[in-house]
Design a protein around this motif. Structure first.
Motif: not given
Length: 199
Positions: A96-97, A100-101, A103-104, A161-163, A165
């Protein structure tokens, strides 16, 4: 004007096995049961084209659906999930970490993973090549969460953006109109597609 709808379905739950390469994972019993129930959905009757990623879990999902209607599956190897082979299997918290990276920082290769911008260009190219054939009827793409989210961001006009997802668990769908590529709805659980759509 064509009223055809294009849907992108992510495979549902998989059988996680750290000793097997991720692209070769199959569906779990829960994932298979969910897909078997989905195959009876009324909206699939107007979906003559099923196009799948070449990964085992996506093919398994597509096969269950297509067999219900006696349809052939088109397999497109380049529809695969973002290439994470540089790290192989990661435990959930670590995965998950890194996700996140991914997508960020879409222009960077995070720990050797395929860059998000490259994965997005690839999945958009695959979708557009299929849609350019202009075959009649709805289209169902069967694939994966990360590249599916990148495809959604492209058609919705959002930056990566993972928002955007899909929720956890897989087995979600977003849809857009073939004409104009207008997004009709964001991610919805596949079990909810026979209900009235809401944005």
């Amino acid at each position: 004007m064509s009223a055809d709808i294009v849907r992108y379905l992510t495979h549902p739950q998989v059988q996680i096995d750290p000793d097997v390469p991720v692209p070769q994972w199959g569906l779990s019993s829960i994932g298979r049961t969910r897909t078997e129930a989905l195959a009876k959905a009324s909206w699939l009757a107007s979906t003559p084209q099923t196009v799948s990623s070449g990964e085992r879990k996506a093919i398994a999902t597509a096969e269950i659906i297509a067999s219900q209607f006696g349809l052939m599956i088109e397999i497109r190897e380049a529809m695969h999930e973002n290439d994470r082979s540089a790290t192989g299997f990661l435990k959930p918290a670590e995965f998950e970490e890194v996700a996140d990276q991914f997508f960020a920082q879409p222009h960077l290769s995070v720990r050797g993973w395929e860059r998000a911008v490259d994965a997005q260009a690839r999945i958009v190219r695959e979708a557009e090549e299929v849609l350019a054939r202009n075959r009649p009827g709805d289209v169902l793409f069967v694939g994966h969460g990360a590249v599916g989210t990148l495809l959604f961001c492209h058609y919705a006009g959002h930056p990566i953006d993972r928002a955007h997802d899909q929720p956890a668990g897989g087995g979600h769908v977003f849809a857009f109109a073939r004409d104009g590529r207008r997004v009709l709805h964001a991610w919805r659980r596949m079990e909810e597609l026979d209900r009235p759509a809401s944005r």
